[in-house]
Design an enzyme around this catalytic site. Sequence first.
Site, PDB file in Angstrom:
ATOM      1  N   ARG A 160      86.591  64.122  22.990  1.00 48.84           N
ATOM      2  CA  ARG A 160      87.028  65.334  22.282  1.00 48.84           C
ATOM      3  C   ARG A 160      86.022  66.472  22.476  1.00 48.84           C
ATOM      4  O   ARG A 160      85.833  67.306  21.605  1.00 48.84           O
ATOM      5  CB  ARG A 160      87.236  65.066  20.781  1.00 48.84           C
ATOM      6  CG  ARG A 160      88.242  63.974  20.482  1.00 48.84           C
ATOM      7  CD  ARG A 160      89.660  64.329  20.956  1.00 48.84           C
ATOM      8  NE  ARG A 160      90.549  63.215  20.726  1.00 48.84           N
ATOM      9  CZ  ARG A 160      90.803  62.254  21.629  1.00 48.84           C
ATOM     10  NH1 ARG A 160      90.224  62.306  22.814  1.00 48.84           N
ATOM     11  NH2 ARG A 160      91.622  61.276  21.365  1.00 48.84           N
ATOM     12  N   SER A 235      94.324  65.147  13.174  1.00 43.55           N
ATOM     13  CA  SER A 235      93.116  64.382  12.839  1.00 43.55           C
ATOM     14  C   SER A 235      91.973  65.342  12.524  1.00 43.55           C
ATOM     15  O   SER A 235      91.553  66.107  13.379  1.00 43.55           O
ATOM     16  CB  SER A 235      92.724  63.468  13.996  1.00 43.55           C
ATOM     17  OG  SER A 235      93.756  62.547  14.268  1.00 43.55           O
ATOM     18  N   GLU A 331      86.783  67.114  13.945  1.00 47.14           N
ATOM     19  CA  GLU A 331      87.481  67.469  15.183  1.00 47.14           C
ATOM     20  C   GLU A 331      88.020  68.893  15.057  1.00 47.14           C
ATOM     21  O   GLU A 331      88.155  69.613  16.047  1.00 47.14           O
ATOM     22  CB  GLU A 331      88.609  66.464  15.450  1.00 47.14           C
ATOM     23  CG  GLU A 331      89.267  66.632  16.798  1.00 47.14           C
ATOM     24  CD  GLU A 331      90.175  65.468  17.142  1.00 47.14           C
ATOM     25  OE1 GLU A 331      91.132  65.692  17.890  1.00 47.14           O
ATOM     26  OE2 GLU A 331      89.935  64.328  16.678  1.00 47.14           O
TER      27      GLU A 331
END
Length: 336
Positions: A160, A235, A331
């Site tokens: 990520r 998320s 995130e």
Amino acid sequence: MSQKEPSFSLKNYNTFGLDYGCNQLIYLKDIRDFNKISDPTQAFFIGGGSNILLTDHIQREVVINQLKGIEIRELDSGQVELEVSSGENWHELVMFAVEKGLGGIENLSLIPGSVGAAPMQNIGAYGVEIKDVLSFVEAIELSSGQSRRFSPEECEFGYRESIFKRRFKGQFFISKVGFILKREPHELNTSYGDIEQWLQAAGISEPGIADVSNAVIAIRKSKLPDPNQLGNAGSFFKNPIIAVDYFQRLQKQFPSIRSYPVSETEVKIPAGWLIESLGWKGKRFGQCGSHEKQALVLVNYGGASGSEILDLSENIQADVWDHYKIKLETEVNIIQ
């Protein structure tokens, strides 16, 4: 000199549905519109708005990326390169590829956001990441206005992560992204159990890319709230990666803790498991909370402020640290 009162609402430009404003809104429909931005280095760029948490009004120019366009270029060995403008909707691009019989990104179906955000976040799901199919990223350096093309190696992808979130954070605007996809025979990735189970339940023994896409869409819909119905940014936390020896010590104390191998020395812990194990799943605090079906998705039930959602996230982080000594990283990009 006092700052102007915000006159443009950003409620429709962030998937949390937070009603903060800005003083000036610029719609970037053509790359030549870049000249309308008075100072790109100070502007705030929004794509799909699916990975941001606003906590206040933005006292600077806000640029909404609406660059559109998909070009198909045939390559050798049944491969195709898609050159895609960064303002295209990511899921719509996946559907375009599936309809054209182009495999490689079907596992990334129904991920919210724009194409431009995909390499920045190195989005991934069900065994596939953007870095697996990316051929280039074209970006404009904000300080000079010069365009630069990055190779996959130059993007420095991680979990990520990319160079655009680290070393070059806030220095480039991604304008176009290239993807290498493949015509039949496709190389399907159905290794994740949920996909296999869905295909078996549907009686599909020889799946194609459309079947994999349908499976992923159905699974995501069963677990994750629709931002159009319930404000969220997917998320909120990354799955933490920890050393194997530390995991083994945790496992003795918490036998049910889950993990996935990353390397010989590291494992990935599901953030959702950590949060759920501490009782946060489904908990509501005023107008925000942790989603009832997926603990690492924080939601706005309507009327929550960005600060309230941020406070909730920080309380969850503190609880996970207190119990497991594991640091949860967000995130979602928090705009303060």
